[in-house]
Design an enzyme around this catalytic site. Structure first.
Site, PDB file in Angstrom:
ATOM      1  N   ASP A  35     -56.907 -88.207   9.595  1.00 40.84           N
ATOM      2  CA  ASP A  35     -57.774 -89.264  10.122  1.00 40.84           C
ATOM      3  C   ASP A  35     -56.951 -90.505  10.470  1.00 40.84           C
ATOM      4  O   ASP A  35     -57.195 -91.169  11.477  1.00 40.84           O
ATOM      5  CB  ASP A  35     -58.832 -89.656   9.081  1.00 40.84           C
ATOM      6  CG  ASP A  35     -59.821 -88.528   8.826  1.00 40.84           C
ATOM      7  OD1 ASP A  35     -59.641 -87.441   9.431  1.00 40.84           O
ATOM      8  OD2 ASP A  35     -60.753 -88.720   8.024  1.00 40.84           O
ATOM      9  N   ALA A  36     -55.959 -90.782   9.620  1.00 44.26           N
ATOM     10  CA  ALA A  36     -55.140 -91.982   9.841  1.00 44.26           C
ATOM     11  C   ALA A  36     -54.360 -91.866  11.152  1.00 44.26           C
ATOM     12  O   ALA A  36     -54.267 -92.826  11.929  1.00 44.26           O
ATOM     13  CB  ALA A  36     -54.181 -92.182   8.672  1.00 44.26           C
ATOM     14  N   TYR A  38     -55.226 -90.071  13.711  1.00 40.63           N
ATOM     15  CA  TYR A  38     -56.206 -90.196  14.799  1.00 40.63           C
ATOM     16  C   TYR A  38     -56.498 -91.677  15.060  1.00 40.63           C
ATOM     17  O   TYR A  38     -56.473 -92.142  16.196  1.00 40.63           O
ATOM     18  CB  TYR A  38     -57.500 -89.446  14.442  1.00 40.63           C
ATOM     19  CG  TYR A  38     -58.517 -89.481  15.554  1.00 40.63           C
ATOM     20  CD1 TYR A  38     -58.541 -88.481  16.525  1.00 40.63           C
ATOM     21  CD2 TYR A  38     -59.431 -90.529  15.661  1.00 40.63           C
ATOM     22  CE1 TYR A  38     -59.452 -88.516  17.574  1.00 40.63           C
ATOM     23  CE2 TYR A  38     -60.344 -90.579  16.707  1.00 40.63           C
ATOM     24  CZ  TYR A  38     -60.355 -89.570  17.655  1.00 40.63           C
ATOM     25  OH  TYR A  38     -61.250 -89.615  18.689  1.00 40.63           O
ATOM     26  N   ASP A  39     -56.741 -92.409  13.972  1.00 42.80           N
ATOM     27  CA  ASP A  39     -57.059 -93.836  14.118  1.00 42.80           C
ATOM     28  C   ASP A  39     -55.915 -94.596  14.777  1.00 42.80           C
ATOM     29  O   ASP A  39     -56.137 -95.480  15.609  1.00 42.80           O
ATOM     30  CB  ASP A  39     -57.358 -94.458  12.754  1.00 42.80           C
ATOM     31  CG  ASP A  39     -58.660 -93.910  12.172  1.00 42.80           C
ATOM     32  OD1 ASP A  39     -59.441 -93.296  12.946  1.00 42.80           O
ATOM     33  OD2 ASP A  39     -58.889 -94.075  10.958  1.00 42.80           O
ATOM     34  N   SER A  84     -89.438 -74.121  30.431  1.00 38.46           N
ATOM     35  CA  SER A  84     -89.683 -74.010  28.987  1.00 38.46           C
ATOM     36  C   SER A  84     -89.757 -72.528  28.644  1.00 38.46           C
ATOM     37  O   SER A  84     -89.275 -71.700  29.409  1.00 38.46           O
ATOM     38  CB  SER A  84     -90.931 -74.781  28.595  1.00 38.46           C
ATOM     39  OG  SER A  84     -92.041 -74.240  29.262  1.00 38.46           O
ATOM     40  N   LEU A  85     -90.365 -72.171  27.559  1.00 39.01           N
ATOM     41  CA  LEU A  85     -90.324 -70.780  27.100  1.00 39.01           C
ATOM     42  C   LEU A  85     -91.691 -70.311  26.638  1.00 39.01           C
ATOM     43  O   LEU A  85     -92.428 -71.068  26.019  1.00 39.01           O
ATOM     44  CB  LEU A  85     -89.377 -70.653  25.899  1.00 39.01           C
ATOM     45  CG  LEU A  85     -87.885 -70.685  26.129  1.00 39.01           C
ATOM     46  CD1 LEU A  85     -87.172 -70.723  24.796  1.00 39.01           C
ATOM     47  CD2 LEU A  85     -87.451 -69.462  26.922  1.00 39.01           C
ATOM     48  N   GLU A 116     -80.385 -66.195  20.407  1.00 37.50           N
ATOM     49  CA  GLU A 116     -79.798 -67.493  20.020  1.00 37.50           C
ATOM     50  C   GLU A 116     -80.783 -68.239  19.124  1.00 37.50           C
ATOM     51  O   GLU A 116     -81.982 -68.219  19.386  1.00 37.50           O
ATOM     52  CB  GLU A 116     -79.554 -68.358  21.274  1.00 37.50           C
ATOM     53  CG  GLU A 116     -78.674 -67.710  22.312  1.00 37.50           C
ATOM     54  CD  GLU A 116     -78.694 -68.461  23.648  1.00 37.50           C
ATOM     55  OE1 GLU A 116     -79.282 -69.565  23.709  1.00 37.50           O
ATOM     56  OE2 GLU A 116     -78.124 -67.939  24.618  1.00 37.50           O
ATOM     57  N   LYS A 118     -83.144 -70.964  17.951  1.00 35.07           N
ATOM     58  CA  LYS A 118     -83.878 -71.977  18.715  1.00 35.07           C
ATOM     59  C   LYS A 118     -83.884 -73.262  17.893  1.00 35.07           C
ATOM     60  O   LYS A 118     -84.630 -73.403  16.921  1.00 35.07           O
ATOM     61  CB  LYS A 118     -85.299 -71.490  18.985  1.00 35.07           C
ATOM     62  CG  LYS A 118     -86.090 -72.410  19.884  1.00 35.07           C
ATOM     63  CD  LYS A 118     -87.389 -71.739  20.298  1.00 35.07           C
ATOM     64  CE  LYS A 118     -88.205 -72.608  21.230  1.00 35.07           C
ATOM     65  NZ  LYS A 118     -88.475 -73.944  20.711  1.00 35.07           N
ATOM     66  N   ASP A 120     -84.543 -76.875  16.693  1.00 40.61           N
ATOM     67  CA  ASP A 120     -85.676 -77.775  16.854  1.00 40.61           C
ATOM     68  C   ASP A 120     -85.166 -79.195  17.066  1.00 40.61           C
ATOM     69  O   ASP A 120     -85.097 -80.001  16.157  1.00 40.61           O
ATOM     70  CB  ASP A 120     -86.572 -77.698  15.618  1.00 40.61           C
ATOM     71  CG  ASP A 120     -87.973 -78.158  15.929  1.00 40.61           C
ATOM     72  OD1 ASP A 120     -88.272 -78.404  17.116  1.00 40.61           O
ATOM     73  OD2 ASP A 120     -88.768 -78.274  14.995  1.00 40.61           O
ATOM     74  N   ARG A 139     -85.071 -84.002  29.158  1.00 42.60           N
ATOM     75  CA  ARG A 139     -85.752 -82.991  29.960  1.00 42.60           C
ATOM     76  C   ARG A 139     -86.898 -83.597  30.770  1.00 42.60           C
ATOM     77  O   ARG A 139     -87.177 -83.167  31.879  1.00 42.60           O
ATOM     78  CB  ARG A 139     -86.304 -81.894  29.041  1.00 42.60           C
ATOM     79  CG  ARG A 139     -87.094 -80.853  29.758  1.00 42.60           C
ATOM     80  CD  ARG A 139     -87.368 -79.658  28.862  1.00 42.60           C
ATOM     81  NE  ARG A 139     -88.128 -78.653  29.591  1.00 42.60           N
ATOM     82  CZ  ARG A 139     -89.442 -78.598  29.640  1.00 42.60           C
ATOM     83  NH1 ARG A 139     -90.162 -79.487  28.997  1.00 42.60           N
ATOM     84  NH2 ARG A 139     -90.044 -77.660  30.335  1.00 42.60           N
ATOM     85  N   TYR A 232     -76.327 -74.319  25.350  1.00 42.21           N
ATOM     86  CA  TYR A 232     -76.711 -72.913  25.484  1.00 42.21           C
ATOM     87  C   TYR A 232     -76.968 -72.412  26.897  1.00 42.21           C
ATOM     88  O   TYR A 232     -77.357 -71.269  27.069  1.00 42.21           O
ATOM     89  CB  TYR A 232     -77.932 -72.604  24.611  1.00 42.21           C
ATOM     90  CG  TYR A 232     -79.112 -73.534  24.836  1.00 42.21           C
ATOM     91  CD1 TYR A 232     -79.422 -74.507  23.895  1.00 42.21           C
ATOM     92  CD2 TYR A 232     -79.905 -73.442  25.977  1.00 42.21           C
ATOM     93  CE1 TYR A 232     -80.484 -75.361  24.071  1.00 42.21           C
ATOM     94  CE2 TYR A 232     -80.976 -74.295  26.167  1.00 42.21           C
ATOM     95  CZ  TYR A 232     -81.258 -75.257  25.218  1.00 42.21           C
ATOM     96  OH  TYR A 232     -82.307 -76.109  25.397  1.00 42.21           O
ATOM     97  N   LYS A 299     -82.823 -63.709  25.345  1.00 45.34           N
ATOM     98  CA  LYS A 299     -82.611 -63.837  26.787  1.00 45.34           C
ATOM     99  C   LYS A 299     -82.055 -62.544  27.355  1.00 45.34           C
ATOM    100  O   LYS A 299     -81.192 -61.918  26.723  1.00 45.34           O
ATOM    101  CB  LYS A 299     -81.597 -64.961  27.069  1.00 45.34           C
ATOM    102  CG  LYS A 299     -82.040 -66.309  26.545  1.00 45.34           C
ATOM    103  CD  LYS A 299     -80.974 -67.385  26.709  1.00 45.34           C
ATOM    104  CE  LYS A 299     -81.528 -68.709  26.177  1.00 45.34           C
ATOM    105  NZ  LYS A 299     -80.535 -69.787  26.193  1.00 45.34           N
ATOM    106  N   CYS A 417    -108.826 -88.686 -19.557  1.00 46.71           N
ATOM    107  CA  CYS A 417    -108.867 -87.332 -19.011  1.00 46.71           C
ATOM    108  C   CYS A 417    -110.138 -87.150 -18.185  1.00 46.71           C
ATOM    109  O   CYS A 417    -111.234 -87.432 -18.679  1.00 46.71           O
ATOM    110  CB  CYS A 417    -108.823 -86.324 -20.155  1.00 46.71           C
ATOM    111  SG  CYS A 417    -109.119 -84.635 -19.619  1.00 46.71           S
ATOM    112  N   CYS A 420    -112.511 -84.494 -20.258  1.00 47.07           N
ATOM    113  CA  CYS A 420    -113.144 -84.774 -21.554  1.00 47.07           C
ATOM    114  C   CYS A 420    -113.172 -86.254 -21.914  1.00 47.07           C
ATOM    115  O   CYS A 420    -113.769 -86.621 -22.925  1.00 47.07           O
ATOM    116  CB  CYS A 420    -112.443 -83.991 -22.656  1.00 47.07           C
ATOM    117  SG  CYS A 420    -110.806 -84.632 -23.041  1.00 47.07           S
ATOM    118  N   CYS A 435    -103.402 -85.034 -21.485  1.00 45.89           N
ATOM    119  CA  CYS A 435    -104.643 -85.292 -22.192  1.00 45.89           C
ATOM    120  C   CYS A 435    -104.334 -84.954 -23.648  1.00 45.89           C
ATOM    121  O   CYS A 435    -103.842 -83.874 -23.952  1.00 45.89           O
ATOM    122  CB  CYS A 435    -105.756 -84.397 -21.660  1.00 45.89           C
ATOM    123  SG  CYS A 435    -107.191 -84.383 -22.743  1.00 45.89           S
TER     124      CYS A 435
END
Ligand code: IVH
Length: 683
Positions: A35-36, A38-39, A84-85, A116, A118, A120, A139, A232, A299, A417, A420, A435
């Site tokens: 990471d270092a 990359y930074d 859509s599907l 595949e 799906k 959500d 979309r 996809y 598909k 209660c 009772c 109770c």
């Protein structure tokens, strides 16, 4: 100052490296550099861009976070309709879909299918020009979407350049791909928890969270949201590698540096049964994923066949969603009722406006306990999210406070209660409210069953079914009533002929003379099982002695903690319970240990440790334990060099041979009784 050729080349090289390493990190989850490092590269690029702003391009890795807030989103027309599907919910419907395909394709066609997950989430349409991310859109209505390029650019998994790995060759001149932006369940929950802590709005589910995060006018907000991506579909392609099937398209997208789902799978038509199996198995499998999947998309693999099959309205014929019934729904919390469980626990129950969840109508759901309701700030009248995952009982997951009208009511556990009217008690350190009344009708059946069970008073002929019958017939109002059952009343009951009644009455008679620890076990003091009951008897050889025990005295007994002590003390404070003891005593139930020949001061086996194994001829394990404890000994489960005696009955376990290895002497029942100076207790 204009940039020198050297600077331009350095900027180009830094971007290329950063694109590649961010791909290794975010898409492959397999970084090559720290990471270092990359930074450090990132900061070099940032410094050069600060010095030469004219070199900044929208697809520079430094541009993922920035951007300015908009007032509206621009509308963009999709190059092709974003279809859509259609859905199927069973293997039968899936087969019917396949039959329809076969009728439309030329005889003898070779068909294969790609399955595949799906996801959500939210459809995103991504445009690349000569390998640069040029534009991204939602979309929308399928024809026209909203341009959200700046927000999409903040997603680390979205490649700003393709191919990410330059070794993969030239990019297509134009490429439009379709994918799904989503957030993981864990990220969603963490976000909501942080929002609740800040008193800010929460989202109903991961999908809404993803949608809300993508549709931010200020991309700096999107940048802080943990959005992820699966890609996809190739919507449009000019140049680049020629693909003739969905499976090849997925492979190509992956090569270019897009995240494609590793669970995507190819099935030839001969293996359609395996595809069916995959669909069914995925119903359970998907729950192990860190993100929400509401089905599989199946598909037709061949792109020419796809073309030939075409679409009906907005649904392609060549693809279908195999869906699992939704497990979450939103409805109104009409009321919270309290039910008294078998152990006297008061459980809040949600009364809901009926709603379809996971394929069934749900009217009630669990709210767990009072703490849960308080923590989630669930109020009567709230709109709530209800979840029913598989066979689990439906539960109220969370309220949607943004939909409150002000008439919602904060709920509290009743102080009495509901069945009772006895006080409700919450033992320290517990979440549950109880109770305190052992004779509470809701608990009575269960109490009778427990009272008469083998580990307690052992009354043969009084099990769960009879307990229910006797209580429902009004013969029992508390457990003591068992000892007052009348012969003629029993004889009048269906199925109770003379023999059965006699057997029952003699079992009841015998139960009056059980060892005291069994009575202590039968009385259902919270946390008092047979082991604790035996400890108690060793110190308090009568009900009366125990009734007078103070909390501190009880706590002083090794093995009895404050929780147990306080439960015993409050049990004896309850009027109903004292009345019950009185009734039991009046019926002739033994309320104290018989006096032994030797005074209790002489604890004959004090300091000795016993291990029991196998079945003894007369004593149950608990009875044997009670006798040992009464005489000052200890019973443990594990054999060690410290074990004084092993008590061996029929069919002993491995403990017997372990004891032999340690040289621990063995006793049988007779030997044990002789050692303790006891005789067999009456049964
Ligand atoms: S294919 C014509 N593949 O599901 C192709 N859709 O109910 C239509 N979705 O709007 C889409 N994962 O947002 C396809 N692997 C996947 C998908 C997928 C999620 C979503 C997509 C679509 C919705 C259709």
């Amino acid at each position: 100052m204009t940039a020198s050729a050297e600077v331009i080349e350095r900027v180009r090289a830094l971007r290329k490296a950063l694109h590649y390493h961010s791909y290794r990190y975010y898409v492959l989850d397999d970084p090559e550099i720290s990471d270092a490092t990359y930074d450090a590269l990132f900061n070099q690029l940032k410094a050069l861009e600060a010095e030469y702003p004219e070199l900044i391009t929208s697809d520079s890795p430094t541009q993922r976070v920035g951007g300015v807030a908009k007032t509206t989103f621009r509308r963009v027309r999709h190059p092709r309709p974003m279809l859509s599907l259609g859905n199927v919910f069973s293997v039968g419907e899936l087969r019917a879909w396949r039959e329809r395909l076969w009728k439309m394709l030329p005889p003898g066609s070779q068909v294969s299918y790609v399955a595949e997950p799906k996801i959500d989430g939210l459809t995103v349409v991504l445009h690349y020009e000569n390998g640069h991310f040029a534009l991204g859109a939602t979309r929308g209505d399928g024809e026209v979407g909203e341009e959200i390029s700046a927000n999409l650019r903040t997603m680390h998994q979205l490649p700003l350049r393709i191919p990410v790995d330059a070794a993969m060759g030239a990019p297509p001149a134009r490429l439009v791909v379709r994918g799904e932006a989503y957030v993981s369940v864990a990220d969603f929950e963490a976000f909501n928890a942080a929002q609740i802590a800040k008193g800010e709005r929460t989202y109903a589910n991961p999908r809404n969270f993803a949608a809300g995060s993508l549709r931010q006018l200020d991309p700096r907000i999107s940048a802080q949201r943990p959005l992820r991506l699966w890609v996809y579909q190739v919507v449009l392609q000019e140049g680049g590698k020629l693909v003739t099937s969905q499976w090849e398209a997925l492979a190509y997208l992956q090569q270019l540096g897009f995240p494609t789902n590793p669970a995507n799978k190819l099935f030839p038509d001969e293996k359609f049964d395996q595809l069916e199996h995959y669909c069914v198995a995925w119903g359970a499998e998907r729950k192990r994923l860190p993100y929400e999947v509401d089905g599989l998309v199946i598909k037709v693999n061949d792109l020419v066949q796809q073309e030939r099959l075409g679409a009906v309205a907005k649904d392609p014929r060549w693809a279908i969603a195999y869906k699992y019934p939704a497990e979450e729904a939103v409805t109104k919390l009409l009321d919270i009722e309290v039910s008294v469980g078998r152990t006297g626990v008061l459980t809040p129950k949600a009364i809901l406006e009926p709603v379809q969840v996971g394929g069934v109508i749900v009217r009630n759901a669990t709210l767990h306990n009072a703490d849960y309701i308080a923590e989630k700030d669930i109020r009567v009248g709230d709109t709530v999210v209800v979840r029913r995952a598989g066979e689990v009982i439906p539960q109220v997951v969370r309220p949607l406070p943004e939909l409150r009208t002000g008439s919602e009511k904060v709920w509290q556990m009743p102080e009495h209660c509901p069945v009772c009217g006895s006080p409700v008690l919450r033992p320290p350190g517990e979440v549950a409210y109880y109770c305190v009344n052992i004779s509470c009708p809701a608990q009575l059946i269960r109490s009778v069953e427990h009272f008469a069970s083998r580990g307690a008073m052992d009354i043969r002929g009084v099990g769960g079914r009879q307990a229910k019958l006797f209580v429902e017939k009004g013969l029992l109002h508390d457990v003591a009533d068992i000892f007052y059952l009348q012969r003629d009343v029993l004889l009048a009951m269906e199925g109770y002929q003379e023999k059965r009644v006699d057997n029952l009455l003699s079992a009841i008679e015998a139960a009056k003379n059980r060892p005291l620890y069994r009575l202590f076990t039968a009385l259902q003091m919270k946390f008092v099982g047979p082991t604790t009951a035996q400890l108690l008897v060793a110190h308090y050889p009568s009900v009366d002695a125990l009734r007078q025990a103070k909390q501190e005295e009880l706590e002083a007994i090794p093995g009895i903690g404050p929780k147990v002590a306080s439960s015993i003390v409050s049990w004896f404070q309850e009027k109903h319970n004292l009345h019950l003891l009185h009734k039991l005593a009046r019926a002739g139930v033994r309320m104290s240990e018989p006096h032994k020949a030797s005074p209790p001061a002489e604890q004959v086996v004090a300091g000795m440790t016993f291990v029991l194994t196998g079945t003894l001829p007369h004593l149950t394990r608990n009875d044997a334990k009670a006798l040992i404890v009464k005489n000052g000994g200890k019973v443990t489960n594990r054999v060690s060099a410290k074990t004084t005696y092993i008590v061996v009955g029929a069919s002993p376990g491995s403990k017997a041979s372990q004891a032999a290895q340690f040289g621990v002497p063995a006793l049988d029942e007779t030997g044990l009784l002789a050692l303790l100076g006891e005789s067999l207790p009456p049964t």
